[in-house]
Design an enzyme around this catalytic site. Structure first.
Site, PDB file in Angstrom:
ATOM      1  N   HIS A   4      10.560  -0.859 -11.026  1.00 59.68           N
ATOM      2  CA  HIS A   4      10.566  -1.902  -9.994  1.00 59.68           C
ATOM      3  C   HIS A   4       9.472  -2.937 -10.189  1.00 59.68           C
ATOM      4  CE1 HIS A   4       7.647   1.053  -8.337  1.00 59.68           C
ATOM      5  NE2 HIS A   4       7.085   0.006  -7.777  1.00 59.68           N
ATOM      6  N   HIS A  54      -4.473  -1.701  -3.151  1.00 60.86           N
ATOM      7  CA  HIS A  54      -3.647  -0.608  -2.644  1.00 60.86           C
ATOM      8  C   HIS A  54      -3.926   0.658  -3.444  1.00 60.86           C
ATOM      9  CE1 HIS A  54      -1.240  -2.002  -6.021  1.00 60.86           C
ATOM     10  NE2 HIS A  54      -0.220  -1.225  -5.769  1.00 60.86           N
TER      11      HIS A  54
END
Length: 335
Positions: free
Chosen positions: A115, A179
């Site tokens: 992805h 993140h």
């Protein structure tokens, strides 16, 4: 040859674990602006820098960088599966130029991407096959990693390579910002996890579904404030955006890999893709950032950003064209 840039965060949780609809609409508007920017530029080739999340690149052979002269998307998290429209000749030309510059890079005739590549191509161009592409893998997960200064040199070499092409080239950086999602670390992992990180290709549908559900659950816990994952760091994210917009990327050379993790989480290393893309743009002259969007989005476990940029000369030419068109329109108005 004209170049343009779009750098963006990706998240496998988009569409699955969404924030407030107003936030989703805000992000959609930012992506629509990026798509309009890309349509106006009308690229003939996309060179995309992106990471892998142990879906295509493993510890059986873990290069710091790799150019795909052929590539297939594994279709994780509902992204488009199948072959990318890779421009093989362009990929090899870039690889030769990068190697000639003194930056070591691998080449793959059978690259598998996830992805990190597919979501960006779908969101920005509509499909993994919409525009001929050269995919460049930048290791952003598997330790040990190259010093970040090498990323700038990689981008510079790629930028110089595409400057000699007689076509419009869109540079894309896909990843980050701050993140720290539940991506396993090889060192300290159990033997079973290490075995999967060495060669975990071709999982069963059940195995992939279970893995994706763990990430979805982690995103929900993070948004609910019941997670032990490292918090997002908007201050760090905005500092990075400011450095990238400044046009002088050399301060990044002093940033250590440990500092990335301490400040913004293990997966903040994905901003290596942004650094490479901006360095490639800088290799084509001074540039200006045309648009910047940023918001920390807990549901997507991401400091989420989207930027577009152009060389200064291109931006000035576009401004002159816009002004000329405006004058023409005004002249046609009745007196």
């Amino acid at each position: 040859m004209p170049v343009a840039l779009c750098a963006m965060s990706h998240s496998p949780l988009m569409g699955t674990n969404d924030p407030d609809p107003l936030v989703v609409a805000e992000v959609d508007a930012a992506f629509e602006h990026a798509r309009s920017f890309i349509r106006d530029f009308d690229p003939e080739l996309v060179v995309i820098f992106a990471p892998d999340h142990y879906n295509g690149v493993f510890y059986d052979m873990l290069p710091p960088f790799c150019i795909g002269s052929a590539a297939t998307s594994v279709g994780d998290y509902g992204t488009q599966a199948g072959p990318l429209d890779v421009d093989r000749d362009a990929a090899w030309d870039i690889a030769r130029a990068v190697l000639a510059s003194g930056v070591d890079i691998a080449v793959s005739e059978r690259m598998h991407v996830d992805h990190g590549f597919a979501q960006a191509l779908e969101l920005l161009t509509g499909s993994i096959t919409a525009i001929p592409t050269v995919p460049i893998f930048v290791n952003s997960v598997g330790e040990p990693m190259t010093p970040v200064s090498r990323i700038r040199l990689l981008g510079d070499a790629v930028g110089k390579a595409v400057s000699g092409m007689d076509r419009r080239v869109l540079l894309v950086g896909s990843g980050g910002l701050s993140h720290d999602p539940p991506v396993p670390q090889f060192f300290g992992a159990s033997p079973e996890v290490q075995a999967r990180l060495i060669d975990g290709r071709n999982p069963t549908a059940e195995q992939r579904s279970a893995r994706e559900q763990r990430v979805i659950d982690a995103g929900r816990d993070f948004a609910a404030g019941v997670s032990t994952m490292q918090p997002l760091n908007p201050k760090w994210d905005n500092h990075l955006l400011e450095v990238l917009a400044s046009g002088d990327l050399t301060p990044i050379d002093s940033w250590t890999n440990d500092w990335f993790v301490q400040q913004a989480g293990h997966s903040s290393h994905e901003v290596r893709t942004w650094i490479a893309a901006y360095a490639a743009l800088a290799a084509n002259g001074a540039y200006t950032v045309e648009s910047t969007y940023y918001r920390p989005i807990l549901e997507w476990i991401a400091g989420f950003g989207i930027t577009t940029a152009l060389p200064v000369t291109t931006a000035k030419a576009a401004t002159r064209l816009h002004q000329h068109s405006a004058l023409d329109l005004k002249a046609d108005e009745p007196s």
